[in-house]
Write a protein that holds these residues in place. Structure first.
Motif, PDB file in Angstrom:
ATOM      1  N   UNK A   6      29.498  33.896 -43.511  1.00 10.89           N
ATOM      2  CA  UNK A   6      30.046  34.213 -42.209  1.00 10.89           C
ATOM      3  C   UNK A   6      31.539  33.928 -42.245  1.00 10.89           C
ATOM      4  N   UNK A   7      32.336  34.890 -41.899  1.00 10.46           N
ATOM      5  CA  UNK A   7      33.783  34.747 -41.913  1.00 10.46           C
ATOM      6  C   UNK A   7      34.342  34.634 -40.506  1.00 10.46           C
ATOM      7  N   UNK A   8      33.706  33.838 -39.684  1.00 13.16           N
ATOM      8  CA  UNK A   8      34.120  33.662 -38.312  1.00 13.16           C
ATOM      9  C   UNK A   8      34.552  32.223 -38.085  1.00 13.16           C
ATOM     10  N   UNK A   9      35.461  32.041 -37.147  1.00 14.28           N
ATOM     11  CA  UNK A   9      35.843  30.691 -36.775  1.00 14.28           C
ATOM     12  C   UNK A   9      34.769  30.125 -35.853  1.00 14.28           C
ATOM     13  N   UNK A  10      34.173  29.018 -36.259  1.00 16.81           N
ATOM     14  CA  UNK A  10      33.115  28.393 -35.477  1.00 16.81           C
ATOM     15  C   UNK A  10      33.695  27.847 -34.184  1.00 16.81           C
ATOM     16  N   UNK A  11      33.071  28.203 -33.075  1.00 19.33           N
ATOM     17  CA  UNK A  11      33.497  27.755 -31.755  1.00 19.33           C
ATOM     18  C   UNK A  11      32.750  26.487 -31.342  1.00 19.33           C
ATOM     19  N   UNK A  12      31.442  26.467 -31.628  1.00 18.34           N
ATOM     20  CA  UNK A  12      30.622  25.316 -31.288  1.00 18.34           C
ATOM     21  C   UNK A  12      29.408  25.323 -32.208  1.00 18.34           C
ATOM     22  N   UNK A  13      28.838  24.142 -32.420  1.00 22.04           N
ATOM     23  CA  UNK A  13      27.661  24.019 -33.269  1.00 22.04           C
ATOM     24  C   UNK A  13      26.828  22.843 -32.783  1.00 22.04           C
ATOM     25  N   UNK A  14      25.544  22.902 -33.097  1.00 19.25           N
ATOM     26  CA  UNK A  14      24.628  21.835 -32.701  1.00 19.25           C
ATOM     27  C   UNK A  14      23.521  21.746 -33.754  1.00 19.25           C
ATOM     28  N   UNK A  15      23.038  20.527 -33.980  1.00 16.48           N
ATOM     29  CA  UNK A  15      21.932  20.297 -34.906  1.00 16.48           C
ATOM     30  C   UNK A  15      20.616  20.249 -34.140  1.00 16.48           C
ATOM     31  N   UNK A  16      19.525  20.587 -34.831  1.00 15.84           N
ATOM     32  CA  UNK A  16      18.216  20.408 -34.211  1.00 15.84           C
ATOM     33  C   UNK A  16      17.879  18.919 -34.203  1.00 15.84           C
ATOM     34  N   UNK A  17      16.763  18.564 -33.632  1.00 14.17           N
ATOM     35  CA  UNK A  17      16.392  17.170 -33.442  1.00 14.17           C
ATOM     36  C   UNK A  17      16.266  16.400 -34.759  1.00 14.17           C
ATOM     37  N   UNK A  18      15.755  17.042 -35.797  1.00 13.83           N
ATOM     38  CA  UNK A  18      15.576  16.396 -37.097  1.00 13.83           C
ATOM     39  C   UNK A  18      16.798  16.523 -37.998  1.00 13.83           C
ATOM     40  N   UNK A  19      17.817  17.205 -37.521  1.00 10.24           N
ATOM     41  CA  UNK A  19      19.052  17.451 -38.264  1.00 10.24           C
ATOM     42  C   UNK A  19      18.813  18.209 -39.570  1.00 10.24           C
ATOM     43  N   UNK A  20      17.796  19.094 -39.543  1.00  5.80           N
ATOM     44  CA  UNK A  20      17.523  19.959 -40.684  1.00  5.80           C
ATOM     45  C   UNK A  20      18.245  21.293 -40.582  1.00  5.80           C
ATOM     46  N   UNK A  21      18.593  21.669 -39.350  1.00  2.00           N
ATOM     47  CA  UNK A  21      19.207  22.971 -39.106  1.00  2.00           C
ATOM     48  C   UNK A  21      20.426  22.827 -38.220  1.00  2.00           C
ATOM     49  N   UNK A  22      21.395  23.709 -38.460  1.00  3.47           N
ATOM     50  CA  UNK A  22      22.610  23.773 -37.654  1.00  3.47           C
ATOM     51  C   UNK A  22      22.686  25.161 -37.027  1.00  3.47           C
ATOM     52  N   UNK A  23      22.869  25.195 -35.718  1.00  2.00           N
ATOM     53  CA  UNK A  23      23.085  26.433 -34.982  1.00  2.00           C
ATOM     54  C   UNK A  23      24.577  26.537 -34.704  1.00  2.00           C
ATOM     55  N   UNK A  24      25.176  27.683 -34.998  1.00  2.00           N
ATOM     56  CA  UNK A  24      26.620  27.844 -34.811  1.00  2.00           C
ATOM     57  C   UNK A  24      26.929  29.134 -34.078  1.00  2.00           C
ATOM     58  N   UNK A  25      27.968  29.077 -33.239  1.00  2.00           N
ATOM     59  CA  UNK A  25      28.444  30.263 -32.528  1.00  2.00           C
ATOM     60  C   UNK A  25      29.934  30.418 -32.788  1.00  2.00           C
ATOM     61  N   UNK A  26      30.389  31.649 -32.677  1.00  2.00           N
ATOM     62  CA  UNK A  26      31.820  31.919 -32.774  1.00  2.00           C
ATOM     63  C   UNK A  26      32.213  32.854 -31.639  1.00  2.00           C
ATOM     64  N   UNK A  27      33.476  32.827 -31.296  1.00  3.86           N
ATOM     65  CA  UNK A  27      33.961  33.660 -30.194  1.00  3.86           C
ATOM     66  C   UNK A  27      34.007  35.137 -30.586  1.00  3.86           C
ATOM     67  N   UNK A  28      34.172  35.406 -31.877  1.00  3.49           N
ATOM     68  CA  UNK A  28      34.384  36.781 -32.321  1.00  3.49           C
ATOM     69  C   UNK A  28      33.104  37.605 -32.473  1.00  3.49           C
ATOM     70  N   UNK A  29      31.930  36.969 -32.345  1.00  2.78           N
ATOM     71  CA  UNK A  29      30.712  37.767 -32.373  1.00  2.78           C
ATOM     72  C   UNK A  29      29.729  37.244 -31.338  1.00  2.78           C
ATOM     73  N   UNK A  30      28.694  37.993 -31.087  1.00  3.35           N
ATOM     74  CA  UNK A  30      27.731  37.652 -30.043  1.00  3.35           C
ATOM     75  C   UNK A  30      26.394  37.273 -30.684  1.00  3.35           C
ATOM     76  N   UNK A  31      26.455  36.298 -31.577  1.00  4.57           N
ATOM     77  CA  UNK A  31      25.278  35.891 -32.334  1.00  4.57           C
ATOM     78  C   UNK A  31      25.262  34.379 -32.509  1.00  4.57           C
ATOM     79  N   UNK A  32      24.058  33.869 -32.749  1.00  4.09           N
ATOM     80  CA  UNK A  32      23.890  32.482 -33.169  1.00  4.09           C
ATOM     81  C   UNK A  32      23.505  32.530 -34.636  1.00  4.09           C
ATOM     82  N   UNK A  33      24.228  31.809 -35.455  1.00  2.96           N
ATOM     83  CA  UNK A  33      23.911  31.728 -36.877  1.00  2.96           C
ATOM     84  C   UNK A  33      23.115  30.451 -37.118  1.00  2.96           C
ATOM     85  N   UNK A  34      22.200  30.507 -38.087  1.00  2.00           N
ATOM     86  CA  UNK A  34      21.354  29.373 -38.413  1.00  2.00           C
ATOM     87  C   UNK A  34      21.586  28.966 -39.859  1.00  2.00           C
TER      88      UNK A  34
END
Length: 129
Positions: free
Chosen positions: A1-29
């Motif tokens: 992913x070549x986007x600037x990360x705007x915000x990110x959050x981990x799941x409860x077990x910290x196994x996964x990171x969800x990330x969003x960027x301003x330049x697209x309308x998607x959540x990356x996992x």
């Protein structure tokens, strides 16, 4: 992913990171175990996201947008679809769905898939030998 990360959050077990960027309308996992991207389009949204939060008690992602909307996503929403694939013996589709949404691995439905698949393999193996 070549986007600037705007915000990110981990799941409860910290196994996964969800990330969003301003330049697209998607959540990356991302996998925090392998440090690899699982899906660049884990969730598609209609508006540009501004903030993301994880609610562990519900296994929900909450997305706020620059337009003021709030979206709630159930991480186990695809479980019914998984059950339908299993019922139709569409194992390839079932496993593709699990690969896109690894949270399904923590469900009884996935256990059922594994049991049916292993039984099928065992039966075919014994029939051949």
């Amino acid at each position: 992913m070549n986007y600037m990360i705007l915000d990110a959050v981990l799941d409860n077990d910290e196994n996964y990171l969800f990330a969003i960027s301003k330049s697209n309308k998607k959540v990356s996992l991302y996998s925090m175990e392998s440090y690899e991207i699982i899906s660049d389009e884990f969730i598609k949204i209609l508006e540009s996201p501004s903030v993301i939060e994880y609610i562990p008690e519900l296994d929900f992602l909450v997305l706020g947008t620059f337009d003021g909307s709030i979206y709630f996503y159930d991480l186990f929403e695809d479980e019914k679809k998984l059950a339908a694939f299993i019922k139709k013996n569409e194992y390839e589709s079932a496993y593709e769905l699990v690969n896109k949404n690894p949270f399904l691995k923590n469900t009884k439905t996935f256990e059922s898939l594994e049991d049916k698949w292993n039984k099928l393999l065992k039966d075919k193996y014994y029939l051949r030998y």
